[in-house]
Structure formats: structure tokens, C-alpha cells
Scaffold this active site. Sequence first.
Site, mmCIF file in Angstrom:
data_model
loop_
_atom_site.group_PDB
_atom_site.id
_atom_site.type_symbol
_atom_site.label_atom_id
_atom_site.label_comp_id
_atom_site.label_asym_id
_atom_site.label_seq_id
_atom_site.Cartn_x
_atom_site.Cartn_y
_atom_site.Cartn_z
ATOM 1 N N ARG A 166 17.895 -23.430 57.350
ATOM 2 C CA ARG A 166 17.685 -23.439 58.809
ATOM 3 C C ARG A 166 16.709 -24.552 59.171
ATOM 4 O O ARG A 166 15.537 -24.312 59.422
ATOM 5 C CB ARG A 166 17.177 -22.072 59.288
ATOM 6 N N LYS A 212 16.415 -10.719 74.350
ATOM 7 C CA LYS A 212 15.457 -11.058 73.282
ATOM 8 C C LYS A 212 15.248 -12.569 73.177
ATOM 9 O O LYS A 212 14.106 -13.047 73.135
ATOM 10 C CB LYS A 212 15.959 -10.520 71.953
ATOM 11 N N ASN A 213 16.341 -13.318 73.121
ATOM 12 C CA ASN A 213 16.168 -14.747 72.845
ATOM 13 C C ASN A 213 15.639 -15.531 74.045
ATOM 14 O O ASN A 213 15.167 -16.661 73.888
ATOM 15 C CB ASN A 213 17.462 -15.344 72.272
ATOM 16 N N ARG A 235 13.901 -5.611 65.173
ATOM 17 C CA ARG A 235 13.396 -6.893 65.681
ATOM 18 C C ARG A 235 14.074 -7.257 66.989
ATOM 19 O O ARG A 235 13.537 -8.036 67.772
ATOM 20 C CB ARG A 235 13.670 -8.008 64.665
ATOM 21 N N CYS A 285 15.639 -14.446 60.133
ATOM 22 C CA CYS A 285 16.780 -14.009 59.321
ATOM 23 C C CYS A 285 17.274 -15.156 58.440
ATOM 24 O O CYS A 285 17.172 -16.319 58.809
ATOM 25 C CB CYS A 285 17.917 -13.536 60.227
ATOM 26 N N ASP A 344 26.002 -14.659 67.060
ATOM 27 C CA ASP A 344 25.203 -13.428 66.957
ATOM 28 C C ASP A 344 26.037 -12.172 67.174
ATOM 29 O O ASP A 344 25.521 -11.057 67.063
ATOM 30 C CB ASP A 344 24.024 -13.458 67.948
HETATM 31 C C1 EPZ Z 1 19.017 -19.364 67.963
HETATM 32 O O1 EPZ Z 1 18.590 -19.778 66.682
HETATM 33 C C2 EPZ Z 1 18.934 -17.871 67.977
HETATM 34 N N1 EPZ Z 1 17.562 -17.480 67.719
HETATM 35 C C3 EPZ Z 1 19.858 -17.280 66.921
HETATM 36 O O2 EPZ Z 1 19.888 -15.884 67.127
HETATM 37 C C4 EPZ Z 1 21.290 -17.801 67.113
HETATM 38 O O3 EPZ Z 1 22.076 -17.398 66.026
HETATM 39 C C5 EPZ Z 1 21.303 -19.324 67.224
HETATM 40 O O4 EPZ Z 1 20.355 -19.769 68.220
HETATM 41 C C6 EPZ Z 1 22.664 -19.872 67.607
HETATM 42 O O5 EPZ Z 1 23.080 -19.312 68.816
HETATM 43 C C7 EPZ Z 1 16.660 -17.502 68.688
HETATM 44 O O6 EPZ Z 1 16.945 -17.811 69.834
HETATM 45 C C8 EPZ Z 1 15.274 -17.099 68.325
HETATM 46 P P1 EPZ Z 1 20.160 -23.352 66.525
HETATM 47 P P2 EPZ Z 1 18.211 -21.302 66.442
HETATM 48 O O7 EPZ Z 1 19.020 -24.291 66.503
HETATM 49 O O8 EPZ Z 1 17.643 -21.864 67.677
HETATM 50 C C9 EPZ Z 1 21.454 -26.375 63.061
HETATM 51 C C10 EPZ Z 1 19.689 -13.646 66.580
HETATM 52 O O9 EPZ Z 1 20.388 -12.939 65.819
HETATM 53 N N2 EPZ Z 1 20.166 -27.025 63.317
HETATM 54 O O10 EPZ Z 1 21.015 -23.297 67.759
HETATM 55 O O11 EPZ Z 1 17.384 -21.362 65.205
HETATM 56 C C11 EPZ Z 1 21.295 -24.999 62.434
HETATM 57 O O12 EPZ Z 1 21.134 -25.082 61.046
HETATM 58 C C12 EPZ Z 1 19.288 -15.021 66.143
HETATM 59 O O13 EPZ Z 1 19.250 -13.255 67.663
HETATM 60 C C13 EPZ Z 1 19.876 -28.208 62.691
HETATM 61 O O14 EPZ Z 1 20.659 -28.740 61.898
HETATM 62 O O15 EPZ Z 1 19.654 -21.894 66.161
HETATM 63 C C14 EPZ Z 1 22.566 -24.313 62.873
HETATM 64 O O16 EPZ Z 1 23.606 -24.662 62.002
HETATM 65 C C15 EPZ Z 1 19.654 -15.309 64.760
HETATM 66 N N3 EPZ Z 1 18.673 -28.798 62.961
HETATM 67 C C16 EPZ Z 1 22.857 -24.920 64.250
HETATM 68 O O17 EPZ Z 1 22.104 -26.138 64.304
HETATM 69 C C17 EPZ Z 1 17.778 -28.257 63.830
HETATM 70 O O18 EPZ Z 1 16.707 -28.841 64.039
HETATM 71 C C18 EPZ Z 1 22.435 -24.063 65.440
HETATM 72 O O19 EPZ Z 1 21.086 -23.662 65.280
HETATM 73 C C19 EPZ Z 1 18.095 -27.056 64.473
HETATM 74 C C20 EPZ Z 1 19.299 -26.450 64.202
#
Ligand code: EPZ
Length: 439
Positions: A125, A25-26, A402, A120, A310
Site C-alpha cells: 500500500r 467512516k472514510n 474499526r 488493513c 470496499d
Molecule cells: C481508501 O484507501 C480507503 N481508505 C479504502 O477503504 C479503499 O479501499 C480505497 O480508498 C479505495 O477506494 C480510507 O479512505 C481510509 P487509494 P486509500 O489511495 O486511500 C494505489 C475500507 O475498507 N496507490 O485510493 O489508501 C494503491 O496501492 C478501506 O474502508 C499508489 O500506488 O486507497 C491502490 O492500488 C480499506 N500510490 C490504489 O492506488 C499511492 O500513493 C488505490 O488506493 C496511493 C495509492
Amino acid sequence: MKRLYKYIIKGGKPLHGEVEISGAKNAAVAIIPAAMLVDGVCRIENLPQISDTEKLLRILELMGAQVRYVSPGTVDIDCSGVSLSDRIFRYTRSIRASYYLIGSMLGRFGKARTTMPGGCNFGVRPIDQHIKGMKALGATIDIGKGLIQAESPEGRLKGARIYLDKVSVGATINVMIAAATAKGMTIIENVAREPHIVDLANFLNSMGADIRGAGTDVIKVRGVERLHGGSYSLIPDQIEAGTFMTAVAAAGGEVRLNNVIPRHLECISAKLREMGVAITEGDDYIVVRRDCPLERTNVKTLPYPGFPTDMQPQICVVLCLAAGTSVITEGVWDNRYQYVNELKKMGAEITVSGKTAVVEGVRSLMGAPVAARDLRAGAAMVVAGLCAEGTTVIEDVIYIERGYQNIVGKLRALGADIAAVSEPDEPGRMHQSSQESAC
Ligand code: EPZ
């Protein structure tokens, strides 16, 4: 596409047989927007048929792309005729991955217009690192009233050196997409290393991009003028596979998971082995067997190759059944324990304090009415329902759909007693076949 309402699971049946794991998916939700950079027809194979990918394909169609299903899981996308359109907003608001449109629109048009993403709810976020990356590439960004508008004054982004302050999957992918057709070299430091980041780089490279280092801490992107058409097959879904692994660990039985990359599952396999689950690996399959009591362990979620956030709710269910006290530490999100109250309704003994959850093992979980609070929380409810005594009714399964292709059909084929019940406008109608259950 039929929207489903709830799942009814009669638990306590061990799982046996084989299951095919779908495409990731991702990876899919990054690659579909990235197809906008391709000049010509881009064929994507092993595409999971889930609502998030359907929505992203719909977004491309609303922008003028030709999208044609060649067969289930294979789609041809031709973005020759795309242009910016506000008609996409009702979809972009509802999914997280719509933030990849910022990078792909900037790469394609030198400007972008979309909404803030949905997805979610795990607390705050932010997308500040995405924005930082786009600004470094020369874009001006205006965010207000839920809209994101970006523009590269020179019409084409310019390569830059970017250090991400936080290891972010989304920011790494977004900047990589934007930089693929920027002028000159982009170096992105402190990047995420998840398998789908490597998959996106492989996809872009197969269409003519020049990206090196994906899977390490530093990614180098030498921008090219345009990408050409081609075909690409997505990697299998690490988290779907992990969810089935925890389902076997919780419910017992023996299941062979086909179409997996065992190396991507090592972080999950290691924890399950510590708990007494037997896992054997082949080239593209693994066999998971659990026929003895589970042992306690501790789990800390971290960016890849750490234990995936995840998978945190699903492994929590398994820990509930292990003798003794286990501790989970969430290392990625601020608020990913919303499912705990639901599990407690089933007899789980869990205490959450900040990012830590202390899990006291119980003899068994008991079926109860529960809700899917988000995608993986919903998956955990399914795992819990499979191992619980009695009947579990899961509401809000739209979240689960989803991200999981035909989860009901796949589990039924393994011997689970699970059924999906349709919306209230068709009361009492049971959907038993895999096709009806797919979303
Ligand atoms: C991706 O989300 C995945 N989603 C999420 O999977 C997954 O939980 C996550 O990566 C971590 O592995 C998709 O790929 C669509 P991040 P993403 O940016 O990219 C902080 C699922 O269940 N952060 O790696 O949104 C953030 O708050 C979903 O399939 C910032 O501070 O996650 C978090 O604490 C849910 N500033 C950490 O980094 C930013 O600009 C990691 O977030 C971006 C992120």
C-alpha cells in the site's frame, strides 16, 4: 470502550425492519485530521462511533486539541492549542488514515512528524502519490525508521499543479487538505471522485476554504490564510449501507435503509438488481427486498462511480448463493481475496487467480468457525453467517469494529440471531445490547 472478541451468528433468518445508516467512516477519518486547519471550534455531526474515529480524536487530543462530545455522533473540536507530539505514534501506527496528518500538519504548522500508517493488509500500500503531492507543494520529506518528517522551508506550502499517476482516494484528500491553506492556486489532476472526497471539500469550504471541482477529475484549490470554525454534518456511509444491502440479498427479507444518499449506492444497487434483488429508492432511504432465487453476474471493482472495492467481499457472499458461475475482478488492490479461504470453510466454491475470483454458486453456505481477516472481509463473514445454515463464530471482530457502528445491535433489531462475546478475561459473558456491542 469494551473490546469484543467474537461474534456468534445463528444463520438462516431473513431480515425485516428499518436500519439507520451512520455517518461515512472514510469521510470522518479525513475530516477529523482536517479540523486541525480550523481556527476556532469546529462541530462535526453524524460522526460514526467506531474505533478509527475514536483513535483520530485521541490523536488530536494528544496534540493539545479540546474534544467534547455534545451528544452521540456530534463532537466539538477546538484545535487552537495543538502542537506536534510524538505521543501520537502508538495510534498513528495502527490506522491507515493517519496519513492525512501529513497534509493537515503541513497545512497547520508548515511541518509534519508522524509514523507510516497502519491499516488493513491488501498487499503493498504505497503512499508515493501523497509524497509526490507534498513535494510539489514545496515540502521536503524524510522517511526512515517508520517515521515521516516533512517541512516546508518557507513555513507555508506553495500552490502547484499536480498530476496523480494513480487515481488515489488518499492522495487526493491529503493534497486537498495540504493545499487548502497553501499560498496560491493548486490544481490536482487525475483525482479520485468518491463521495467522501466531495464531502471533505464541502467541509473545508464551509470553514472558509476555496475548493472547486471535487467529484470531477480535476480539483482546484485556491489557498486561504486560515479556516474559521463552523459546523458540518457528514454524509451517510456508502459502504455500511451497501453491506446491509448485501445482507438482505443473502439472508432474504425486506429492509428499509434510512439516512442514505441513493445516488451513492447506484453502483451497488445496479449489481444487486441484476441478481434479482428488488430495490426502491426514496429521497434519503432505500428499500431492499429479496424473496426469489439469486441470479449470477460479474463484478469488476473500480474507482467511483465504479463498483467499490470496499464492497467486493460482501458481494462475493451473495454471488456464492446465485445459480451458475460469476466472475469477480478486483481493479483497485493487489491482494483483496484473503477472506476466500474463510468462505470456503463455509462451503463456498471459489477459485482465485491473481485479481480474478471465479465463484460457483452453491445451494447454501454452512456455519463454521471463521476469522475476520480485515474490515470488509469481516463484514463479509457477518453477511455469510447471516445466510448460512447453522452457527458461525467469527474471530478477530476488532477489525469489523474499526468501521461499523454497532453492527451487532443493528442486525439484532432486524431479527438476526447475532451476539458479541467479550474478551477471554470474561469467559462466557454475552453482550446482547446495542450499546455494549458498539466500539
Ligand atoms: C481508501 O484507501 C480507503 N481508505 C479504502 O477503504 C479503499 O479501499 C480505497 O480508498 C479505495 O477506494 C480510507 O479512505 C481510509 P487509494 P486509500 O489511495 O486511500 C494505489 C475500507 O475498507 N496507490 O485510493 O489508501 C494503491 O496501492 C478501506 O474502508 C499508489 O500506488 O486507497 C491502490 O492500488 C480499506 N500510490 C490504489 O492506488 C499511492 O500513493 C488505490 O488506493 C496511493 C495509492
